[in-house]
Write an enzyme that holds these catalytic residues in place. Structure first.
Site, PDB file in Angstrom:
ATOM      1  N   ASP A 196       0.830  -1.215   0.000  1.00  0.00           N
ATOM      2  CA  ASP A 196       0.000   0.000   0.000  1.00  0.00           C
ATOM      3  C   ASP A 196       0.863   1.263   0.000  1.00  0.00           C
ATOM      4  O   ASP A 196       1.728   1.430   0.860  1.00  0.00           O
ATOM      5  CB  ASP A 196      -0.898  -0.063   1.242  1.00  0.00           C
ATOM      6  CG  ASP A 196      -1.735   1.184   1.475  1.00  0.00           C
ATOM      7  OD1 ASP A 196      -1.904   1.972   0.530  1.00  0.00           O
ATOM      8  OD2 ASP A 196      -2.234   1.350   2.607  1.00  0.00           O
ATOM      9  N   HIS A 369      -3.683   4.540   6.841  1.00  0.00           N
ATOM     10  CA  HIS A 369      -2.626   4.037   5.965  1.00  0.00           C
ATOM     11  C   HIS A 369      -1.245   4.288   6.570  1.00  0.00           C
ATOM     12  O   HIS A 369      -1.018   5.289   7.252  1.00  0.00           O
ATOM     13  CB  HIS A 369      -2.717   4.696   4.584  1.00  0.00           C
ATOM     14  CG  HIS A 369      -3.997   4.394   3.866  1.00  0.00           C
ATOM     15  ND1 HIS A 369      -4.154   3.297   3.059  1.00  0.00           N
ATOM     16  CD2 HIS A 369      -5.187   5.053   3.859  1.00  0.00           C
ATOM     17  CE1 HIS A 369      -5.393   3.292   2.567  1.00  0.00           C
ATOM     18  NE2 HIS A 369      -6.038   4.342   3.045  1.00  0.00           N
TER      19      HIS A 369
END
Length: 554
Positions: A196, A369
């Protein structure tokens, strides 16, 4: 001559050109596995479009190979394209994900009146075989519970796909990333890491979700009137913290907004959202409760005009009207492209006089994130031979690639791909393969359409310059032009009768000259009417509205 080894093909169909519509196909011989099937919301350059999907035509062309669809977690940018994909597939394909994610998917499919497909629940530690793919799941932390990473082994090599993640040491539900599993896979050998990249430009560590709780409790405790909290409806950890803060200070929780009602119901039924029945009440029952005993959970953190918060700010909500005594918490970060919409709602709320808290003035949101130091830790634990940044815009993918270089991965072992690019793996070695057809598909109302730049250009022109229609009557036998009717929509000069009259005279004069020539066609008259009217309007108003000419033969 030795037979060339079958490669593992890694085919990203979405997720590498923006935040959203994540979808990657893994293909080995006659077996294929799909990881995620997400959507993206349109931006200002896509007027009239409701949703943007990845072009999954490659999956449909090879659907006989498709052994299963793996969904890493329940956010729309990983699940939203599923209903459309399942409608297009000619057979039922099993879907593998966690209990919460499958519950959210099932609710979404019911909206589309689709029969439930083959749901297969997996969790941390689950092992499955799909054709030649040997797949293990491991827990990750994100802004939604039950997020999973995927480790897959094939005859050509191994891949670890992180899904969306951050390395939260104090998650709300106590489920930390499975560091032991990640390190074990690193020891076994990871030929390709797909990680990611959303926060790859952000230095340091992402704060824990637990950091938001004390601030939420402080605001809710000291508020004098009602408290409205706008958040993503899928951010169950955040909703849990709001519920905990509300009940701790003696307030009841009210849920409003369709997706918020649906997701809180699913999360409570499955045990992911814990609040007693007596502390959560229906919006219709708030009249009997004092304002300082209410917390309202609502949608609208992205400034959507039709969301619960958007309608409240505009004074159009059926159950709630925000007053100057109330407090509003916007507990989210605007998705790129939504900043103006969010600011517009904040301005509307400020005019009402209520107190507004958002990420600019208080710690009411943290990202889901990983930031740079966590991304480096992931690279250190996995020790991949090859690295492919995923999930982000070009700037994020390149920033993540630089982190890979710092962590000792060779430049020719780092692959910055675009949607449709293909990687091929043989004996653990990765190289570029032949690209496949890729792109985006637009959902426009009930129809699904390919990208057509002409449609967007026309819509943008209509939005910025307006439209003028010009109807000319023409007698072919006498070659005479009759009436010229001009109608305007969305232009500043629509009420200027003198200008319209002059425009009619100009069109009649130019079309009459063309009509008197031999061999004149209706198409020529139409083109002449458009050009003469467009040039006249430019000379008089310096605007170029869309001109639609109609020539009627009488």
């Amino acid at each position: 001559m030795a037979k060339k080894q079958t490669p593992l093909r890694i085919i990203p169909l979405g997720g590498l050109d923006g935040i959203g519509k994540n979808m990657t196909a893994f293909e080995y011989g006659n077996d294929m596995v799909l990881v995620d099937a997400g959507l993206m919301f349109p931006d200002d350059e896509q007027p009239g479009i409701d949703l943007v999907l990845p072009d999954y035509s490659y999956v449909l062309e090879n659907e006989k190979k498709l052994r299963g669809i793996i969904i890493t977690h329940g956010h729309e940018d990983h699940t939203g394209a599923l209903p459309y994909l399942l409608m297009d597939l000619g057979r039922k394909v099993p879907i593998y994900s966690s209990k919460l994610t499958l519950g959210m998917i099932e609710a979404k499919l019911q909206e589309f009146k689709l029969n439930s497909p083959k749901f297969r629940e997996v969790k941390n530690g689950t092992h499955i075989n799909l054709g030649v793919f040997s797949i293990d799941f491991f827990s990750m932390t994100h802004s939604i519970p039950a997020a999973l990473g995927v480790y897959m082994r094939t005859p050509a090599g191994s891949v670890l796909h992180t899904g969306d993640f951050k390395l939260d040491q104090t998650p709300i539900d106590g489920v930390t990333p499975n560091y032991q599993a990640i390190c074990r896979y690193g020891t076994l050998g990871i030929d390709l890491l797909m990680s990611d990249s959303t926060n790859a430009t952000r230095p340091g560590f992402t704060q824990s979700e637990a950091a938001v709780g004390p601030q939420l409790r402080h605001i809710i405790k000291n508020a004098t009137g009602r408290v409205f909290v706008a958040s993503f409806s899928s951010h169950i950890h955040r909703l849990q913290q709001v519920c905990d803060a509300a009940t701790a200070v003696g307030r009841k929780v009210v849920v409003t907004g369709r997706s918020m009602v649906n997701n809180t119901k699913i999360a409570r039924e499955l045990g992911y959202l814990k609040i007693s029945q007596e502390d959560i009440i229906d919006a219709y029952d708030v009249k009997d409760i004092p304002d300082d005993k209410i917390v309202v959970l609502c949608t609208g953190s992205q400034g959507e005009p039709l969301s619960a918060l958007g309608r409240m700010a505009a004074g159009e909500h059926k159950s709630f009207t925000i007053t100057s005594d109330d407090t509003v918490i916007i507990s989210a970060t605007p998705v790129p492209g939504n900043e103006k919409s969010v600011q517009s709602i904040i301005n509307s709320l400020s005019k009402i006089g209520c107190t507004v808290y958002d990420r600019s003035n208080t710690l009411v949101h943290v990202s889901g994130h990983a930031s740079q130091e966590e991304l480096k830790l992931m690279l250190a634990m996995t020790k991949p031979r090859n690295f492919m940044p995923v999930h982000g815009e070009a700037v994020h993918l390149r920033a993540h690639a630089k982190l890979g270089l710092k962590m000792g991965i060779k430049p020719d072992h780092i692959f910055i791909a675009d949607n449709g690019d293909t990687l091929e793996m043989r004996n653990g070695k990765v190289s570029w393969g032949d690209p496949v057809e890729s792109g985006v598909v637009y959902v426009d109302g009930l129809s699904i359409t390919d990208a057509d730049p002409i449609v967007f250009r026309d819509r943008q022109k209509l939005a910025s310059d307006g439209i003028v229609t010009c109807v000319v009557t023409f007698a072919p036998r006498s070659k005479k032009v009759g009436d010229v009717e001009i109608a305007c929509r969305g232009v500043s000069f629509s009420s200027d009768e003198q200008l319209i009259s002059e425009a009619q005279d100009v069109v009649r004069e130019h079309v009459s000259v063309t009509a008197g020539k031999d061999g004149t066609s209706v198409d020529m008259l139409r083109k002449n009417a458009r050009n003469s009217l467009s040039n006249f309007l430019w000379s008089k108003t310096h605007t170029r509205p869309m001109v639609i000419p109609v020539v009627m033969e009488v």
